[in-house]
Design a protein around this motif. Structure first.
Motif, PDB file in Angstrom:
ATOM      1  N   VAL A 104       0.859  -1.192   0.000  1.00  0.00           N
ATOM      2  CA  VAL A 104       0.000   0.000   0.000  1.00  0.00           C
ATOM      3  C   VAL A 104       0.893   1.239   0.000  1.00  0.00           C
ATOM      4  O   VAL A 104       0.709   2.168  -0.796  1.00  0.00           O
ATOM      5  N   PHE A 105       1.905   1.214   0.852  1.00  0.00           N
ATOM      6  CA  PHE A 105       2.836   2.337   0.951  1.00  0.00           C
ATOM      7  C   PHE A 105       3.546   2.565  -0.388  1.00  0.00           C
ATOM      8  O   PHE A 105       3.695   3.707  -0.835  1.00  0.00           O
ATOM      9  N   ALA A 106       3.960   1.470  -1.042  1.00  0.00           N
ATOM     10  CA  ALA A 106       4.654   1.576  -2.332  1.00  0.00           C
ATOM     11  C   ALA A 106       3.756   2.245  -3.375  1.00  0.00           C
ATOM     12  O   ALA A 106       4.204   3.120  -4.121  1.00  0.00           O
ATOM     13  N   VAL A 107       2.475   1.862  -3.407  1.00  0.00           N
ATOM     14  CA  VAL A 107       1.552   2.424  -4.398  1.00  0.00           C
ATOM     15  C   VAL A 107       1.291   3.903  -4.099  1.00  0.00           C
ATOM     16  O   VAL A 107       1.356   4.754  -4.992  1.00  0.00           O
ATOM     17  N   VAL A 108       1.016   4.188  -2.820  1.00  0.00           N
ATOM     18  CA  VAL A 108       0.702   5.566  -2.437  1.00  0.00           C
ATOM     19  C   VAL A 108       1.893   6.485  -2.741  1.00  0.00           C
ATOM     20  O   VAL A 108       1.731   7.600  -3.235  1.00  0.00           O
ATOM     21  N   THR A 109       3.113   5.987  -2.472  1.00  0.00           N
ATOM     22  CA  THR A 109       4.318   6.771  -2.744  1.00  0.00           C
ATOM     23  C   THR A 109       4.415   7.119  -4.226  1.00  0.00           C
ATOM     24  O   THR A 109       4.755   8.242  -4.602  1.00  0.00           O
ATOM     25  N   GLN A 110       4.110   6.133  -5.090  1.00  0.00           N
ATOM     26  CA  GLN A 110       4.181   6.396  -6.540  1.00  0.00           C
ATOM     27  C   GLN A 110       3.208   7.505  -6.931  1.00  0.00           C
ATOM     28  O   GLN A 110       3.550   8.384  -7.720  1.00  0.00           O
ATOM     29  N   PHE A 111       1.989   7.459  -6.378  1.00  0.00           N
ATOM     30  CA  PHE A 111       1.014   8.508  -6.696  1.00  0.00           C
ATOM     31  C   PHE A 111       1.498   9.862  -6.178  1.00  0.00           C
ATOM     32  O   PHE A 111       1.382  10.879  -6.855  1.00  0.00           O
ATOM     33  N   SER A 112       2.065   9.869  -4.948  1.00  0.00           N
ATOM     34  CA  SER A 112       2.556  11.146  -4.389  1.00  0.00           C
ATOM     35  C   SER A 112       3.699  11.704  -5.220  1.00  0.00           C
ATOM     36  O   SER A 112       3.904  12.909  -5.296  1.00  0.00           O
ATOM     37  N   ASP A 113       4.471  10.787  -5.850  1.00  0.00           N
ATOM     38  CA  ASP A 113       5.603  11.233  -6.675  1.00  0.00           C
ATOM     39  C   ASP A 113       5.152  11.719  -8.050  1.00  0.00           C
ATOM     40  O   ASP A 113       5.978  12.028  -8.900  1.00  0.00           O
TER      41      ASP A 113
END
Lengths: 93, 93
Positions: B20-29
């Motif tokens: 979940v963290f990996a996906v959210v990080t990609q969106f934030s980036d």
């Protein structure tokens, strides 16, 4: 099971082949679409079922997939459970 | 991981929250789409991840889902493994 649920297969703890058979039977009986529904840990079994049906038993099947979250009562609190619905359509009409 | 795979998250044995963290990080980036891919028993975890991301962390996300079968070498024979790819798209562009 109501008449409306006739073409719905709910995936639970039976072996994968039991559900494959249920879906294939519905198509042989003349249904043009069969919905495979699963919750939580049964979701991967539901995907196996759809793949086995379309690769081995029923030709020309399209699959359309939706996911959602349901709230169920756990032992203490409400818990969120993921659900997946795989709608299989025969494109031979 | 090649540049092409930048916005792909492969689901394996880590806890759900890690992905979940990996996906959210990609969106934030700044990514507008992130693909969550899983095979076999990890498929239900992939569905959990997509649901948690869109219900709790990233607003206005559409999910498009595809399934397929891959042949892998088992201990003796080739085995068929179901795969699921959940493509999550931010609709805020």
């Amino acid at each position: 099971m109501s008449v409306k649920d006739e073409n719905v297969v709910f995936v639970g703890k039976k072996p994968t082949t039991a559900y494959v058979f249920a879906v294939v039977t519905q198509f042989s009986d003349g249904q043009n679409e069969v919905h495979i529904k699963a919750r939580g840990k049964s979701i991967n079994k539901a995907v196996d079922i759809a793949e086995i049906v379309r690769n081995r038993f029923v030709q020309n099947v399209d699959v359309s997939i939706g996911i959602s979250t349901e709230k169920l009562m756990g032992e203490r609190d409400e818990i969120n459970v993921s659900c997946e619905s795989l709608s299989t359509y025969s494109t031979l009409i």
